[in-house]
Structure formats: structure tokens, C-alpha cells
Design a protein around this motif. Structure first.
Motif, mmCIF file in Angstrom:
data_model
loop_
_atom_site.group_PDB
_atom_site.id
_atom_site.type_symbol
_atom_site.label_atom_id
_atom_site.label_comp_id
_atom_site.label_asym_id
_atom_site.label_seq_id
_atom_site.Cartn_x
_atom_site.Cartn_y
_atom_site.Cartn_z
ATOM 1 N N LYS A 18 145.817 8.840 17.893
ATOM 2 C CA LYS A 18 145.240 9.301 19.156
ATOM 3 C C LYS A 18 144.952 10.797 19.157
ATOM 4 O O LYS A 18 144.187 11.282 19.985
ATOM 5 C CB LYS A 18 146.188 8.964 20.312
ATOM 6 N N ASP A 19 145.572 11.541 18.219
ATOM 7 C CA ASP A 19 145.412 12.997 18.227
ATOM 8 C C ASP A 19 144.163 13.463 17.486
ATOM 9 O O ASP A 19 143.803 14.633 17.555
ATOM 10 C CB ASP A 19 146.652 13.660 17.607
ATOM 11 N N VAL A 20 143.531 12.589 16.727
ATOM 12 C CA VAL A 20 142.334 12.951 15.962
ATOM 13 C C VAL A 20 141.221 11.970 16.321
ATOM 14 O O VAL A 20 141.272 10.803 15.940
ATOM 15 C CB VAL A 20 142.608 12.901 14.436
ATOM 16 N N ASN A 21 140.220 12.441 17.057
ATOM 17 C CA ASN A 21 139.109 11.551 17.400
ATOM 18 C C ASN A 21 138.070 11.548 16.279
ATOM 19 O O ASN A 21 138.219 12.247 15.270
ATOM 20 C CB ASN A 21 138.479 11.934 18.750
ATOM 21 N N GLN A 22 137.016 10.773 16.457
ATOM 22 C CA GLN A 22 136.014 10.651 15.401
ATOM 23 C C GLN A 22 135.323 11.980 15.106
ATOM 24 O O GLN A 22 135.042 12.303 13.948
ATOM 25 C CB GLN A 22 134.982 9.592 15.795
ATOM 26 N N ALA A 23 135.058 12.756 16.147
ATOM 27 C CA ALA A 23 134.400 14.055 15.936
ATOM 28 C C ALA A 23 135.294 14.992 15.130
ATOM 29 O O ALA A 23 134.820 15.714 14.236
ATOM 30 C CB ALA A 23 134.050 14.678 17.285
ATOM 31 N N GLU A 27 134.642 16.613 11.374
ATOM 32 C CA GLU A 27 134.748 18.041 11.038
ATOM 33 C C GLU A 27 135.722 18.266 9.886
ATOM 34 O O GLU A 27 135.482 19.097 9.003
ATOM 35 C CB GLU A 27 135.200 18.817 12.271
ATOM 36 N N MET A 28 136.814 17.537 9.873
ATOM 37 C CA MET A 28 137.817 17.673 8.816
ATOM 38 C C MET A 28 137.279 17.256 7.452
ATOM 39 O O MET A 28 137.686 17.790 6.414
ATOM 40 C CB MET A 28 139.053 16.833 9.158
ATOM 41 N N THR A 29 136.373 16.286 7.454
ATOM 42 C CA THR A 29 135.857 15.745 6.195
ATOM 43 C C THR A 29 134.538 16.360 5.756
ATOM 44 O O THR A 29 134.140 16.221 4.596
ATOM 45 C CB THR A 29 135.649 14.229 6.319
ATOM 46 N N GLY A 30 133.842 17.001 6.694
ATOM 47 C CA GLY A 30 132.516 17.506 6.372
ATOM 48 C C GLY A 30 131.461 16.418 6.432
ATOM 49 O O GLY A 30 130.336 16.598 5.960
ATOM 50 N N LEU A 31 131.823 15.278 7.000
ATOM 51 C CA LEU A 31 130.885 14.170 7.154
ATOM 52 C C LEU A 31 130.338 14.145 8.578
ATOM 53 O O LEU A 31 130.861 14.819 9.465
ATOM 54 C CB LEU A 31 131.596 12.844 6.859
ATOM 55 N N SER A 32 129.314 13.351 8.802
ATOM 56 C CA SER A 32 128.760 13.240 10.152
ATOM 57 C C SER A 32 129.582 12.257 10.977
ATOM 58 O O SER A 32 130.279 11.394 10.434
ATOM 59 C CB SER A 32 127.305 12.754 10.089
ATOM 60 N N VAL A 33 129.479 12.391 12.304
ATOM 61 C CA VAL A 33 130.180 11.461 13.188
ATOM 62 C C VAL A 33 129.659 10.049 12.958
ATOM 63 O O VAL A 33 130.423 9.073 12.974
ATOM 64 C CB VAL A 33 129.982 11.870 14.664
ATOM 65 N N ALA A 34 128.354 9.933 12.692
ATOM 66 C CA ALA A 34 127.757 8.623 12.452
ATOM 67 C C ALA A 34 128.374 7.961 11.216
ATOM 68 O O ALA A 34 128.616 6.744 11.213
ATOM 69 C CB ALA A 34 126.247 8.752 12.274
ATOM 70 N N THR A 35 128.655 8.756 10.196
ATOM 71 C CA THR A 35 129.269 8.220 8.977
ATOM 72 C C THR A 35 130.682 7.729 9.259
ATOM 73 O O THR A 35 131.106 6.675 8.771
ATOM 74 C CB THR A 35 129.292 9.295 7.874
ATOM 75 N N ILE A 36 131.419 8.486 10.062
ATOM 76 C CA ILE A 36 132.779 8.083 10.441
ATOM 77 C C ILE A 36 132.736 6.789 11.240
ATOM 78 O O ILE A 36 133.539 5.867 11.028
ATOM 79 C CB ILE A 36 133.482 9.195 11.252
ATOM 80 N N GLN A 37 131.783 6.712 12.171
ATOM 81 C CA GLN A 37 131.650 5.514 12.991
ATOM 82 C C GLN A 37 131.347 4.288 12.133
ATOM 83 O O GLN A 37 131.935 3.220 12.321
ATOM 84 C CB GLN A 37 130.547 5.707 14.035
ATOM 85 N N GLN A 41 133.639 0.961 11.597
ATOM 86 C CA GLN A 41 133.069 -0.331 11.997
ATOM 87 C C GLN A 41 132.862 -1.242 10.785
ATOM 88 O O GLN A 41 132.294 -2.329 10.911
ATOM 89 C CB GLN A 41 131.729 -0.105 12.711
ATOM 90 N N ASP A 42 133.338 -0.792 9.627
ATOM 91 C CA ASP A 42 133.211 -1.550 8.373
ATOM 92 C C ASP A 42 131.760 -1.841 8.010
ATOM 93 O O ASP A 42 131.453 -2.863 7.379
ATOM 94 C CB ASP A 42 133.998 -2.868 8.457
ATOM 95 N N LYS A 43 130.887 -0.917 8.378
ATOM 96 C CA LYS A 43 129.472 -1.084 8.047
ATOM 97 C C LYS A 43 129.121 -0.369 6.747
ATOM 98 O O LYS A 43 128.215 -0.797 6.025
ATOM 99 C CB LYS A 43 128.600 -0.540 9.186
ATOM 100 N N GLN A 44 129.841 0.730 6.465
ATOM 101 C CA GLN A 44 129.534 1.497 5.251
ATOM 102 C C GLN A 44 130.717 2.378 4.887
ATOM 103 O O GLN A 44 131.233 3.105 5.724
ATOM 104 C CB GLN A 44 128.289 2.368 5.476
ATOM 105 N N LEU A 45 131.171 2.288 3.648
ATOM 106 C CA LEU A 45 132.268 3.123 3.184
ATOM 107 C C LEU A 45 132.060 3.391 1.697
ATOM 108 O O LEU A 45 132.525 2.648 0.838
ATOM 109 C CB LEU A 45 133.627 2.445 3.412
ATOM 110 N N SER A 46 131.304 4.457 1.412
ATOM 111 C CA SER A 46 131.050 4.813 0.019
ATOM 112 C C SER A 46 132.294 5.455 -0.592
ATOM 113 O O SER A 46 133.240 5.820 0.122
ATOM 114 C CB SER A 46 129.880 5.805 -0.063
ATOM 115 N N LEU A 47 132.299 5.572 -1.916
ATOM 116 C CA LEU A 47 133.436 6.186 -2.596
ATOM 117 C C LEU A 47 133.635 7.630 -2.132
ATOM 118 O O LEU A 47 134.770 8.061 -1.884
ATOM 119 C CB LEU A 47 133.226 6.150 -4.111
ATOM 120 N N ASN A 48 132.541 8.368 -1.963
ATOM 121 C CA ASN A 48 132.632 9.756 -1.512
ATOM 122 C C ASN A 48 133.252 9.828 -0.117
ATOM 123 O O ASN A 48 134.123 10.664 0.150
ATOM 124 C CB ASN A 48 131.242 10.395 -1.494
#
Length: 413
Positions: A18-23, A27-37, A41-48
Motif C-alpha cells: 500500500k505504500d508504493v503505488n504504480q506511479a 519512478e523507481m524503475t525508470g519505466l512508464s506507468v503504462a508498463t507497470i500497469q 495486469q499480466d498483459k506484458q512482462l519483458s525480461l528488462n
């Protein structure tokens, strides 16, 4: 549900809690919010994406993939701290020191180590571990700057920092790090100019063995640590009695886990005598011991031996007012032992009352303890509403296997 029953996306959501939301995770990963979403949602999870998320959450990729479960009660802040602590332990042992660190003086280092112990005994283990990280580097730099022949005290300070790191890692279930840190502590303690430090570290290693279910090894080391520093009561200092008392008390704890009642009786007798000789609680070398500690530890030992009646009898003989002399962590542990004794005696509501008060008083400390869940498994005949309320404080929910999902994450489900 078991950890492997969740999908990759569900595991990511659980781990960030609960302390870390998607946004924030983006930011922590350098990825986009859309990528996290998409990952959740198990739609896409590349090795990177997998590697970046695992690194940000402080876990191995195998945890996200469900191949191994996260450690019990491990929140994101805990994992981040343990990773930093691991780096500090291994880097200082290898002589890799930050060039920007100025040499810390001895009084400042002692004060910093005392501050770490204070957080530890308050039950703030994540904070204590975070404080140890810079202390390790400062202690190593301080040692490096000492002239040859004048390093005894500096070695002792470094041993204390490593021992703290080992204690935090051991309590939080990072056993490999605990073994490494206590090993480095032993090497440093043997080069210090304090005869008590090697025994302190030996006792610390015995605790690591105990948590690792190496009971025979734990007992052997606990006995050795106590024998090595056994004082002559007539002229022993308060510091010597404190360290000896805590060591012999721990030997009794290990003996109780082995169900060796004769050894328990012998060690408890020595611990009680040492506490009486001190007359009051005394703090030395990061530990506290005295008559109240001896009495409350005897309760936990009786519980471990399955002697609920004896434990409750001992509890009735301990004045509530005397508990203020203990550390916060020791008071909380005493409450857990009391709740366990009440549960074993089928005093369901009394057990829930004791447990609930402890959980409300010390939620941070409780997050790293296994005993509350064990007690709840025993309390099966109390008020259903009450059971649900206390279960919520622990973070357990019907259908989720206790101990697999971090407490902070459970509330986010």
C-alpha cells in the motif's frame, strides 16, 4: 493461497504494497506507468521490465515469478534496507570503503552504535539496519586510520557494527547475511582489546544457529560463550554480570527448545542468581539484563517447555510496574509469551486480549514476529468477531497462507 498460486502481476502488486503505488514504482524503475500497469495486469512482462521491478522492490526475480516466496512480513522498505545492509557488510569486509567518508572519532562512533542498539531494542529493526549501514563504513574508515599497535578499540567498534548487522539480518530472516556478518564480527572481536566482545559474538552466532534450527550447535556455542566469561561474583563488575547473565539466560532458552529440562533448571538458577547480584536492570554492550529480565525470560522458557500452568504462575509473580525496566522489544515479547501461555491453557479471550493490546501498542515490532500468527492458530474457540479483529492487526486473511505475504502488502489486496 500459496505464493505460487498468484499470477506474476498479482505478486508485483502484493510486493509493492500500500505504500508504493504504480506511479511511484514507475519512478523507481525508470519505466512508464503504462508498463507497470501492463505488468500487473499480466498483459506484458519483458525480461528488462522483470529485472527492473525486482531490483526496485528489493527481491530476486524468482520471487516475482513465484519460484520462491518472499520472507515473512517483508515490506518494500525492509527489502531495500537489507540490500543496502548486505552491500555494506560485504564491501567493508572486502576493504571497499567510500572515499568521501571522513574519519569518525571514537566517541561519535560509540554514540552512533548506541543509537542503533536503541532502535533495535525498541523493535524498529528496519530503522536500526538502515543506521548500521553508514556506521559500518565509518567504523572501517576509523580502523584504517588508526596506527599499528593502537587498533584494539577500533576493532571492537567494528565488531559491534557487524554484530548489529547480524542481529538485524537474523531477525528479519536473511540467514546468509546473518552468517556473513557474525563471521566478520568474530574476526574483528578477536582482534579487539575487550575480553567480553568475543563471547558476545559467540553468543550472537549461537542465536543465528538457533534461528536456523541448528540446536546442538547453538547450545554448544551458548555454553561456551557463558563459560568463557563466567565471573567471580564477589568482584565482578556490573558490565561483566550483565553480559554473563544474558549469555546464561540464552543458554537456558536454547536448552528449552531442545526440551532438556535439567539443563534449563541449571541455567535458570544461574541466571536468577546473576540478576539478583545485579539488583536492577543494567545495560552493557548492547544488551540489558537484571532480575526482571531473568524472571520474564523464565516465562518464555516455561512456554517453550509446554508448561502453561507454570508460565501463568510465574506471570502472576511479576509486578506490572517492574516491566518498565525492560526494553520495548522485551516487554512485547513477554506479552507474546503471556498470550501463548493463556492460549495453551485454553483461556481464549484472555489470550486474545493480551495479544491485541501488544499488537496495538507495537505494530512495527509485531510485523517481524511469527508468534502472533501461531497464537491465532491456537485460539479457535473465542468470539469470531474478536478473532477477525485481531487477525486484521496481524495482517492475516482467510484463504491466504500465513507467513508468505508481507503484512503491508496484505492490506493492499
Amino acid at each position: 493461497m500459496r505464493w505460487s498460486d498468484y499470477s506474476n502481476g498479482e505478486r508485483i502488486k502484493i510486493l509493492r504494497g500500500k505504500d508504493v503505488n504504480q506511479a511511484a514504482l514507475a519512478e523507481m524503475t525508470g519505466l512508464s506507468v503504462a508498463t507497470i500497469q501492463k505488468a500487473e495486469q499480466d498483459k506484458q512482462l519483458s525480461l528488462n521490465t522483470l529485472v527492473r521491478i525486482a531490483d526496485a522492490l528489493g527481491v530476486d526475480t524468482s520471487v516475482i515469478l513465484g519460484q520462491q516466496a518472499p520472507r515473512r512480513a517483508m515490506a518494500q522498505s525492509d527489502r531495500t534496507m537489507l540490500r543496502s545492509l548486505s552491500q555494506a557488510v560485504h564491501d567493508t569486509a572486502a576493504g571497499i570503503l567510500p572515499e568521501t567518508f571522513a574519519e569518525g572519532d571514537e566517541p561519535a562512533l560509540r554514540a552512533a552504535i548506541d543509537a542503533c542498539w536503541k532502535k533495535y531494542w525498541q523493535g524498529y529493526y528496519t530503522e536500526a539496519g538502515a543506521l548500521v549501514v553508514p556506521v559500518l563504513a565509518e567504523a572501517a574508515v576509523h580502523l584504517r586510520e588508526r596506527p599499528a599497535g593502537a587498533q584494539g578499540t577500533a576493532w571492537g567498534l567494528l565488531a559491534d557494527a557487524y554484530r548489529l548487522a547480524a542481529y538485524v539480518a537474523n531477525l528479519m530472516g536473511s540467514r546468509d547475511l546473518a552468517y556473513a556478518a557474525i563471521g566478520h564480527a568474530q574476526a574483528a572481536a578477536e582482534r579487539s582489546d575487550d575480553e567480553l566482545r568475543p563471547a558476545l559474538v559467540t553468543s550472537g552466532r549461537a542465536w543465528v544457529y538457533l534461528r536456523d534450527a541448528r540446536l546442538d550447535d547453538a547450545l554448544r556455542l551458548a555454553e561456551k560463550a557463558a563459560v568463557d566469561i563466567e565471573p567471580r561474583f564477589s568482584r565482578a563488575t556490573a558490565d561483566q554480570l550483565t553480559v554473563y547473565g544474558s549469555h546464561i539466560n540464552f543458554a537456558a532458552v536454547v536448552a528449552s527448545r531442545m526440551q532438556n529440562k535439567d539443563l534449563v533448571k541449571s541455567y535458570l538458577s544461574l541466571a536468577t542468581a546473576t540478576g539478583a547480584r545485579l539488583g536492577a536492570e543494567h545495560r552493557a554492550h548492547g544488551t540489558l539484563f537484571g532480575p526482571v529480565t531473568a524472571d520474564t525470560q523464565a516465562v518464555g522458557i516455561a512456554v517453550a517447555l509446554g508448561q502453561a500452568g507454570k508460565a501463568l504462575e510465574l506471570i502472576r509473580g511479576i509486578p506490572e510496574s517492574s516491566l518498565g525496566a525492560l526494553t520495548e522489544a522485551a516487554r512485547n515479547r513477554f506479552a507474546m509469551d503471556k498470550a501463548m501461555a493463556e492460549a495453551d491453557a485454553r483461556m481464549w479471550n484472555a489470550s486474545l486480549d493480551t495479544l491485541e493490546k501488544a499488537l496495538v501498542r507495537a505494530p512495527v515490532w509485531a510485523r517481524h514476529q511469527a508468534l502472533p500468527s501461531v497464537i491465532m492458530q491456537k485460539v479457535g474457540r473465542a468470539s469470531t468477531a474478536r478473532v477477525r479483529r485481531v487477525s486484521a492487526l496481524i495482517g492475516t486473511r482467510p484463504g491466504i497462507e500465513p507467513g508468505l505475504v508481507p503484512t503491508a502488502a496484505k492490506t493492499a489486496l
